[in-house]
Design a protein around this motif. Structure first.
Motif, mmCIF file in Angstrom:
data_model
loop_
_atom_site.group_PDB
_atom_site.id
_atom_site.type_symbol
_atom_site.label_atom_id
_atom_site.label_comp_id
_atom_site.label_asym_id
_atom_site.label_seq_id
_atom_site.Cartn_x
_atom_site.Cartn_y
_atom_site.Cartn_z
ATOM 1 N N SER A 80 0.765 -1.398 -0.034
ATOM 2 C CA SER A 80 0.018 -0.187 0.085
ATOM 3 C C SER A 80 0.853 1.225 -0.148
ATOM 4 O O SER A 80 1.940 1.206 0.682
ATOM 5 N N ALA A 82 0.723 5.727 -0.580
ATOM 6 C CA ALA A 82 -0.195 6.995 -0.767
ATOM 7 C C ALA A 82 0.740 8.158 -1.261
ATOM 8 O O ALA A 82 1.806 8.224 -1.051
ATOM 9 N N THR A 112 -5.473 13.014 -1.134
ATOM 10 C CA THR A 112 -4.680 11.824 -0.983
ATOM 11 C C THR A 112 -4.963 10.860 -2.008
ATOM 12 O O THR A 112 -6.295 10.571 -1.761
ATOM 13 N N SER A 114 -4.647 7.087 -2.393
ATOM 14 C CA SER A 114 -4.296 5.780 -1.817
ATOM 15 C C SER A 114 -4.259 4.773 -2.502
ATOM 16 O O SER A 114 -5.380 4.287 -3.346
ATOM 17 N N VAL A 115 -3.146 4.063 -2.806
ATOM 18 C CA VAL A 115 -3.049 2.764 -3.842
ATOM 19 C C VAL A 115 -2.992 1.670 -2.923
ATOM 20 O O VAL A 115 -2.100 1.410 -2.235
ATOM 21 N N GLN A 116 -4.014 0.925 -2.988
ATOM 22 C CA GLN A 116 -4.226 -0.293 -1.921
ATOM 23 C C GLN A 116 -3.367 -1.559 -2.419
ATOM 24 O O GLN A 116 -3.667 -1.721 -3.601
ATOM 25 N N ALA A 162 -6.617 8.607 -10.601
ATOM 26 C CA ALA A 162 -7.681 9.252 -9.446
ATOM 27 C C ALA A 162 -8.664 10.396 -10.082
ATOM 28 O O ALA A 162 -9.954 10.223 -9.858
ATOM 29 N N ARG A 180 -14.948 4.641 -3.549
ATOM 30 C CA ARG A 180 -13.599 4.828 -3.729
ATOM 31 C C ARG A 180 -13.260 6.328 -3.583
ATOM 32 O O ARG A 180 -12.119 6.610 -3.193
ATOM 33 N N GLN A 191 -9.824 12.322 -0.323
ATOM 34 C CA GLN A 191 -9.253 11.060 -0.859
ATOM 35 C C GLN A 191 -9.890 10.182 -1.744
ATOM 36 O O GLN A 191 -11.251 10.172 -1.988
ATOM 37 N N ASN A 193 -9.502 6.345 -3.221
ATOM 38 C CA ASN A 193 -8.811 4.916 -3.285
ATOM 39 C C ASN A 193 -8.599 4.273 -4.571
ATOM 40 O O ASN A 193 -9.722 4.183 -5.463
ATOM 41 N N THR A 194 -7.667 3.602 -4.984
ATOM 42 C CA THR A 194 -7.526 2.779 -6.072
ATOM 43 C C THR A 194 -6.461 1.427 -5.851
ATOM 44 O O THR A 194 -5.907 1.371 -4.587
ATOM 45 N N GLU A 195 -6.341 0.725 -6.821
ATOM 46 C CA GLU A 195 -5.658 -0.703 -6.558
ATOM 47 C C GLU A 195 -5.059 -0.929 -7.908
ATOM 48 O O GLU A 195 -5.670 -0.792 -8.797
#
Length: 291
Positions: A80, A82, A112, A114-116, A162, A180, A191, A193-195
């Motif tokens: 993970s 950020a 922010t 955040s790449v999970q 994002a 997300r 924020q 969130n992506t992955e």
């Protein structure tokens, strides 16, 4: 954007062997195999490659290869991380009672991203082959033309960027409700969130052209080199959506900008201890799919 450090570890072992077999004076065969083992859910693989080079004449040659490949998820893709980024927000709390609606007020937010990590990622694999012809002429001119084809399965890529996630949140149904996208109590974007995900299969093919010319010119030497890549297709299928990414900016998906044609031509003049170089680059047009 500013990226935070990422730490992690991964154990793997691999064995590689290669053999060149001159079958005749004009035909050579190359054989190779690679064995890799990552253990755990990633597992192991054995990938072969076979290639040939056939030169019936001093100035004419043919080449080709077939093989498979294997790429395990990297530490970066399973950990993970950020970072920060500036994002244009297509939504705003301007609805009845201050509710969030898809109406842009031109607000740009520093958020922010955040790449999970995704521990369930599967390795990406591919089968590839190419055929080529080579001319090596006595006047110093070398020309090669190669056809390539890559067929990927379980390709690993980061889900939309994002900005694309935020844009698509309003574009899909007109309601800002993507889980997300994280907002504060006042509706301000905080924020995204992506992955990394396995995005399905991709088959791409095209042609590579290379040219090199070297000759004496006046008191020095003139070297001309040129190269071009033509992407014939880039067919993507994730089980739900299929599309050809050639000629697109690919903003709304997982891929990079992909012009159909790109190339360059350059010249270098060598004269004693001096050299003079000029180069022209060309990138074909592509469609902006952001809006």
């Amino acid at each position: 954007s500013l990226a935070a450090p990422v730490t992690g570890s991964q154990d793997a072992w691999a064995v590689f062997a290669e053999l060149a077999v001159p079958l005749t004076e004009t035909l050579e065969l190359q054989l190779a195999v690679r064995r890799e083992d990552y253990g755990g859910s990633i597992g192991d693989t054995t990938d072969p490659k076979i290639a040939f080079e056939y030169r019936p004449l001093d100035w004419l040659g043919f080449r080709g290869s077939w093989g498979t490949s294997f790429q395990a998820p990297t530490v970066r893709q399973t950990a993970s991380a950020a970072s920060s980024a500036f994002i244009d927000d297509p939504a705003s709390p301007t609805g009845p009672g201050g509710s969030l609606v898809c109406v842009s007020t031109g607000l740009n937010n520093n958020i922010t991203v955040s790449v999970q990590g995704s521990p369930n990622l599967q390795p990406q694999e591919s089968e590839n082959h190419n055929l080529g012809i080579v001319f090596q002429l006595e006047n110093g001119l070398d020309i090669s033309l190669d056809y390539f084809n890559f067929d990927y399965t379980d390709l690993i890529a980061q889900s939309e960027g994002a900005q694309a996630i935020v844009n698509n949140d309003c574009a899909d149904d007109g309601i800002p409700n993507d889980p997300r996208v994280i907002r504060d109590a006042g509706g301000q974007l905080r924020q995204v969130n992506t992955e990394f995900v396995n995005i399905g299969s991709v088959e791409t093919s095209g042609f590579d052209l290379n040219l090199r010319y070297n000759t004496e010119f006046g008191p020095g030497d003139l070297l001309i080199d040129a190269a071009a890549t033509y992407v014939q297709d880039f067919d993507v299928s994730d089980g739900n959506v299929s599309f050809d990414g050639v000629g697109s900016r690919n903003f709304t998906n997982n891929f990079s900008t992909m012009p159909e044609l790109r190339g360059h031509i350059g010249a270098t003049y060598l004269w004693g201890n001096h050299s003079f170089t000029g180069k022209f680059r060309y990138i074909d047009e592509y469609k902006n799919d952001q809006s």
